[in-house]
Design a protein around this motif. Structure first.
Motif, PDB file in Angstrom:
ATOM      1  N   ASP A 111       0.863  -1.174   0.000  1.00 29.14           N
ATOM      2  CA  ASP A 111       0.000   0.000   0.000  1.00 29.14           C
ATOM      3  C   ASP A 111       0.899   1.224   0.000  1.00 29.14           C
ATOM      4  O   ASP A 111       2.114   1.121   0.128  1.00 29.14           O
ATOM      5  CB  ASP A 111      -0.944   0.006   1.212  1.00 29.14           C
ATOM      6  N   VAL A 112       0.306   2.388  -0.158  1.00 25.45           N
ATOM      7  CA  VAL A 112       1.080   3.630  -0.119  1.00 25.45           C
ATOM      8  C   VAL A 112       0.488   4.552   0.934  1.00 25.45           C
ATOM      9  O   VAL A 112      -0.710   4.493   1.233  1.00 25.45           O
ATOM     10  CB  VAL A 112       1.087   4.350  -1.492  1.00 25.45           C
ATOM     11  N   LYS A 113       1.355   5.361   1.503  1.00 24.62           N
ATOM     12  CA  LYS A 113       0.928   6.359   2.464  1.00 24.62           C
ATOM     13  C   LYS A 113       0.472   7.596   1.715  1.00 24.62           C
ATOM     14  O   LYS A 113       1.153   8.089   0.825  1.00 24.62           O
ATOM     15  CB  LYS A 113       2.090   6.706   3.402  1.00 24.62           C
ATOM     16  N   ILE A 114      -0.705   8.096   2.074  1.00 27.51           N
ATOM     17  CA  ILE A 114      -1.232   9.309   1.462  1.00 27.51           C
ATOM     18  C   ILE A 114      -1.373  10.372   2.539  1.00 27.51           C
ATOM     19  O   ILE A 114      -1.794  10.078   3.662  1.00 27.51           O
ATOM     20  CB  ILE A 114      -2.588   9.026   0.763  1.00 27.51           C
ATOM     21  N   HIS A 115      -0.982  11.596   2.231  1.00 30.64           N
ATOM     22  CA  HIS A 115      -0.969  12.665   3.231  1.00 30.64           C
ATOM     23  C   HIS A 115      -2.303  13.412   3.271  1.00 30.64           C
ATOM     24  O   HIS A 115      -3.103  13.358   2.335  1.00 30.64           O
ATOM     25  CB  HIS A 115       0.164  13.648   2.931  1.00 30.64           C
ATOM     26  N   ALA A 116      -2.508  14.103   4.350  1.00 30.14           N
ATOM     27  CA  ALA A 116      -3.722  14.896   4.516  1.00 30.14           C
ATOM     28  C   ALA A 116      -3.845  15.920   3.389  1.00 30.14           C
ATOM     29  O   ALA A 116      -2.848  16.419   2.865  1.00 30.14           O
ATOM     30  CB  ALA A 116      -3.692  15.606   5.874  1.00 30.14           C
ATOM     31  N   GLY A 117      -5.085  16.209   3.025  1.00 27.75           N
ATOM     32  CA  GLY A 117      -5.349  17.179   1.966  1.00 27.75           C
ATOM     33  C   GLY A 117      -5.832  16.555   0.683  1.00 27.75           C
ATOM     34  O   GLY A 117      -6.250  17.259  -0.247  1.00 27.75           O
ATOM     35  N   PHE A 118      -5.837  15.213   0.606  1.00 24.77           N
ATOM     36  CA  PHE A 118      -6.230  14.555  -0.636  1.00 24.77           C
ATOM     37  C   PHE A 118      -7.732  14.648  -0.914  1.00 24.77           C
ATOM     38  O   PHE A 118      -8.183  14.277  -1.991  1.00 24.77           O
ATOM     39  CB  PHE A 118      -5.788  13.094  -0.642  1.00 24.77           C
ATOM     40  N   SER A 119      -8.497  15.161   0.045  1.00 25.11           N
ATOM     41  CA  SER A 119      -9.942  15.305  -0.197  1.00 25.11           C
ATOM     42  C   SER A 119     -10.237  16.336  -1.274  1.00 25.11           C
ATOM     43  O   SER A 119     -11.384  16.461  -1.729  1.00 25.11           O
ATOM     44  CB  SER A 119     -10.662  15.700   1.101  1.00 25.11           C
ATOM     45  N   SER A 120      -9.202  17.052  -1.715  1.00 31.72           N
ATOM     46  CA  SER A 120      -9.374  17.999  -2.817  1.00 31.72           C
ATOM     47  C   SER A 120      -9.523  17.282  -4.159  1.00 31.72           C
ATOM     48  O   SER A 120      -9.926  17.899  -5.152  1.00 31.72           O
ATOM     49  CB  SER A 120      -8.176  18.954  -2.886  1.00 31.72           C
ATOM     50  N   LEU A 121      -9.239  15.974  -4.185  1.00 32.40           N
ATOM     51  CA  LEU A 121      -9.328  15.203  -5.437  1.00 32.40           C
ATOM     52  C   LEU A 121     -10.774  14.769  -5.669  1.00 32.40           C
ATOM     53  O   LEU A 121     -11.106  13.590  -5.663  1.00 32.40           O
ATOM     54  CB  LEU A 121      -8.395  13.988  -5.363  1.00 32.40           C
ATOM     55  N   MET A 122     -11.620  15.723  -5.918  1.00 33.70           N
ATOM     56  CA  MET A 122     -13.062  15.486  -5.965  1.00 33.70           C
ATOM     57  C   MET A 122     -13.506  14.628  -7.138  1.00 33.70           C
ATOM     58  O   MET A 122     -14.604  14.053  -7.126  1.00 33.70           O
ATOM     59  CB  MET A 122     -13.808  16.826  -5.997  1.00 33.70           C
ATOM     60  N   GLU A 123     -12.669  14.508  -8.191  1.00 33.90           N
ATOM     61  CA  GLU A 123     -13.032  13.713  -9.360  1.00 33.90           C
ATOM     62  C   GLU A 123     -12.594  12.251  -9.238  1.00 33.90           C
ATOM     63  O   GLU A 123     -12.881  11.442 -10.125  1.00 33.90           O
ATOM     64  CB  GLU A 123     -12.407  14.325 -10.619  1.00 33.90           C
ATOM     65  N   LEU A 124     -11.907  11.924  -8.156  1.00 40.07           N
ATOM     66  CA  LEU A 124     -11.339  10.590  -8.009  1.00 40.07           C
ATOM     67  C   LEU A 124     -12.426   9.514  -8.001  1.00 40.07           C
ATOM     68  O   LEU A 124     -13.389   9.588  -7.244  1.00 40.07           O
ATOM     69  CB  LEU A 124     -10.530  10.509  -6.709  1.00 40.07           C
ATOM     70  N   GLN A 125     -12.247   8.506  -8.871  1.00 42.30           N
ATOM     71  CA  GLN A 125     -13.196   7.400  -8.972  1.00 42.30           C
ATOM     72  C   GLN A 125     -12.606   6.085  -8.475  1.00 42.30           C
ATOM     73  O   GLN A 125     -13.337   5.216  -8.007  1.00 42.30           O
ATOM     74  CB  GLN A 125     -13.666   7.234 -10.419  1.00 42.30           C
ATOM     75  N   ARG A 126     -11.278   5.924  -8.571  1.00 41.32           N
ATOM     76  CA  ARG A 126     -10.616   4.712  -8.105  1.00 41.32           C
ATOM     77  C   ARG A 126      -9.425   5.093  -7.240  1.00 41.32           C
ATOM     78  O   ARG A 126      -8.557   5.846  -7.675  1.00 41.32           O
ATOM     79  CB  ARG A 126     -10.152   3.848  -9.280  1.00 41.32           C
ATOM     80  N   LEU A 127      -9.393   4.536  -6.030  1.00 40.57           N
ATOM     81  CA  LEU A 127      -8.310   4.799  -5.095  1.00 40.57           C
ATOM     82  C   LEU A 127      -7.951   3.486  -4.400  1.00 40.57           C
ATOM     83  O   LEU A 127      -8.668   3.021  -3.513  1.00 40.57           O
ATOM     84  CB  LEU A 127      -8.737   5.846  -4.066  1.00 40.57           C
ATOM     85  N   ILE A 128      -6.846   2.881  -4.824  1.00 40.21           N
ATOM     86  CA  ILE A 128      -6.431   1.576  -4.307  1.00 40.21           C
ATOM     87  C   ILE A 128      -4.899   1.507  -4.342  1.00 40.21           C
ATOM     88  O   ILE A 128      -4.320   1.783  -5.385  1.00 40.21           O
ATOM     89  CB  ILE A 128      -6.942   0.421  -5.182  1.00 40.21           C
ATOM     90  N   LEU A 129      -4.214   1.187  -3.360  1.00 44.61           N
ATOM     91  CA  LEU A 129      -4.542   0.791  -2.018  1.00 44.61           C
ATOM     92  C   LEU A 129      -3.801   1.770  -1.128  1.00 44.61           C
ATOM     93  O   LEU A 129      -2.589   1.862  -1.225  1.00 44.61           O
ATOM     94  CB  LEU A 129      -4.095  -0.666  -1.777  1.00 44.61           C
ATOM     95  N   VAL A 130      -4.477   2.516  -0.279  1.00 48.23           N
ATOM     96  CA  VAL A 130      -3.829   3.542   0.520  1.00 48.23           C
ATOM     97  C   VAL A 130      -3.945   3.220   2.000  1.00 48.23           C
ATOM     98  O   VAL A 130      -4.912   2.606   2.450  1.00 48.23           O
ATOM     99  CB  VAL A 130      -4.417   4.937   0.239  1.00 48.23           C
ATOM    100  N   GLU A 131      -2.937   3.654   2.736  1.00 46.40           N
ATOM    101  CA  GLU A 131      -2.907   3.469   4.180  1.00 46.40           C
ATOM    102  C   GLU A 131      -3.616   4.653   4.830  1.00 46.40           C
ATOM    103  O   GLU A 131      -3.282   5.806   4.568  1.00 46.40           O
ATOM    104  CB  GLU A 131      -1.445   3.402   4.632  1.00 46.40           C
ATOM    105  N   VAL A 132      -4.606   4.386   5.652  1.00 53.62           N
ATOM    106  CA  VAL A 132      -5.387   5.471   6.255  1.00 53.62           C
ATOM    107  C   VAL A 132      -5.559   5.237   7.752  1.00 53.62           C
ATOM    108  O   VAL A 132      -5.555   4.100   8.228  1.00 53.62           O
ATOM    109  CB  VAL A 132      -6.778   5.609   5.595  1.00 53.62           C
TER     110      VAL A 132
END
Length: 370
Positions: free
Chosen positions: A102-123
């Motif tokens: 998986d990959v680490k994703i940092h805060a602030g990614f909620s700006s990606l409003m068009e995102l349809q597929r997100l795999i695999l992130v550490e949350v």
């Protein structure tokens, strides 16, 4: 592929829209890749790249970022600038499990409003709250590192467009409590890893579900007994979910199933397939089953079976091939294959090759590789 080529690429081809480096020998992306302002598609799948340049945040037209089977473990903070991004995938698949890495994703990614597929992130609980804002998500895969049931259930409940959901914990021993989730009505794929005593009741109400993968410890009931009735299930993957000595598929079970993977059933000594069970099955993978020495009883009933794989079962398959019934009950299957490891390397051999060997050569082969 010399580094000079990559430099030339990003300097001289500024209007390029697609960069697909899949399977190439590159180990890094040049910092100036961010100058390719028209880039829509970027793939470093199955490369040795382990980090992404910060300039990636300048690719404002990027829609697809494919990091599958790369060495990238963390996304740059600047990823939040990619407002047109629709597809972000970073994971590796394995022979036995549904997903790894998986990959680490940092805060602030909620700006990606068009995102349809997100795999695999550490949350954790912070990222779960950001996920609730991505209302266009159709495919989501997360590894939960620090969150509670309430946060997780609230997040999933808000994502009404989901058709595919993967929830992994850091180990199979951590409790996965998702009983109170209200899954999207149109959910088609579900993959779970963790510890639970009983499958959540809502799984059996998923009328559109076609694929399920379970890598669960702690189950007190055989999940196949309850999953077999799902009317539209086409693919089922189960890892270490059976703890009995006998695996019995009864008439009428899994009416539409085409692909079945049954991995790491360490206690199974006998497999029985009744006539009328899994009538449409096309691919079957089993193993490793260290106690299984007999040919699955009733394998001849699976008339649509095209591929039969025995995973890490070289020693066990030798017992089966020596059985006089082997040719008769497997002759309708075009491909029967066994995989095995030697010094960390994975090998694939068809049973037709075994049968072509003389008894002496067969024994020599087994002595060499087992």
């Amino acid at each position: 592929m010399p580094n000079s080529f990559l430099t030339t690429l990003v300097v001289d081809f500024k209007l390029i829209k697609v960069l697909d480096f899949e399977d190439s020998p590159i180990k890094h992306l040049p910092e100036r890749v961010g100058n390719l302002f028209r880039l829509h598609y970027l793939s470093v799948k199955n490369t040795k790249i382990n980090a992404l340049p910060k300039s990636l945040g300048k690719l404002l037209n990027l829609e697809t970022l494919n990091l599958k089977c790369s060495l990238v473990t963390e996304l740059p903070l600047e990823i939040k600038n990619l407002k047109k991004l629709r597809y972000l995938a970073a994971y590796s698949s394995s022979l036995n499990r549904n997903y790894e890495g998986d990959v680490k994703i940092h805060a602030g990614f909620s700006s990606l409003m068009e995102l349809q597929r997100l795999i695999l992130v550490e949350v954790d609980f912070k990222e779960l709250k950001e996920l609730t804002k991505l209302r266009q998500l159709r495919k989501l895969g997360i590894r939960l590192t620090n969150g509670n049931k309430k946060d997780l259930c609230a997040c999933i409940g808000n994502l009404e467009k989901l058709v595919s959901l993967t929830i992994l914990l850091t180990s199979r021993e951590e409790i996965l409590d998702i009983e109170s989730i209200s899954p999207p009505h149109g959910l088609q794929r579900l993959y779970l890893t963790g510890n639970m005593k009983k499958l959540p009741y809502w799984i059996f109400k998923l009328e559109y579900i076609v694929r399920i993968g379970l890598d669960l410890s702690g189950l007190t009931d055989d999940p196949m007994i309850v999953l077999q009735g799902l009317p539209n299930l086409l693919e089922l993957r189960l890892c270490e979910t059976c703890h009995g000595e006998q695996l019995h598929f009864k008439e009428g079970w899994f009416p539409k199933l085409k692909i079945l993977l049954l991995v790491d059933f360490k206690e199974v000594e006998l497999m029985i397939i009744d006539k009328g069970a899994k009538p449409n099955l096309e691919e079957l993978l089993i193993g490793p089953y260290p106690r299984l020495k007999e040919i699955p009883i009733g394998i001849e009933h699976l008339r649509n079976l095209r591929i039969l794989k025995f995973c890490l079962m070289l020693k066990e398959i030798c017992y089966m091939i020596k059985d006089k019934k082997w040719k008769k009950v497997t002759q309708h299957i075009p491909e029967v294959r066994v995989t095995f490891k030697k010094e960390g390397e994975l090998f694939h051999v068809t049973t037709k090759y075994f049968l072509s060997l003389s008894p002496v050569n067969f024994e020599q082969f087994i002595e060499k590789w087992v």
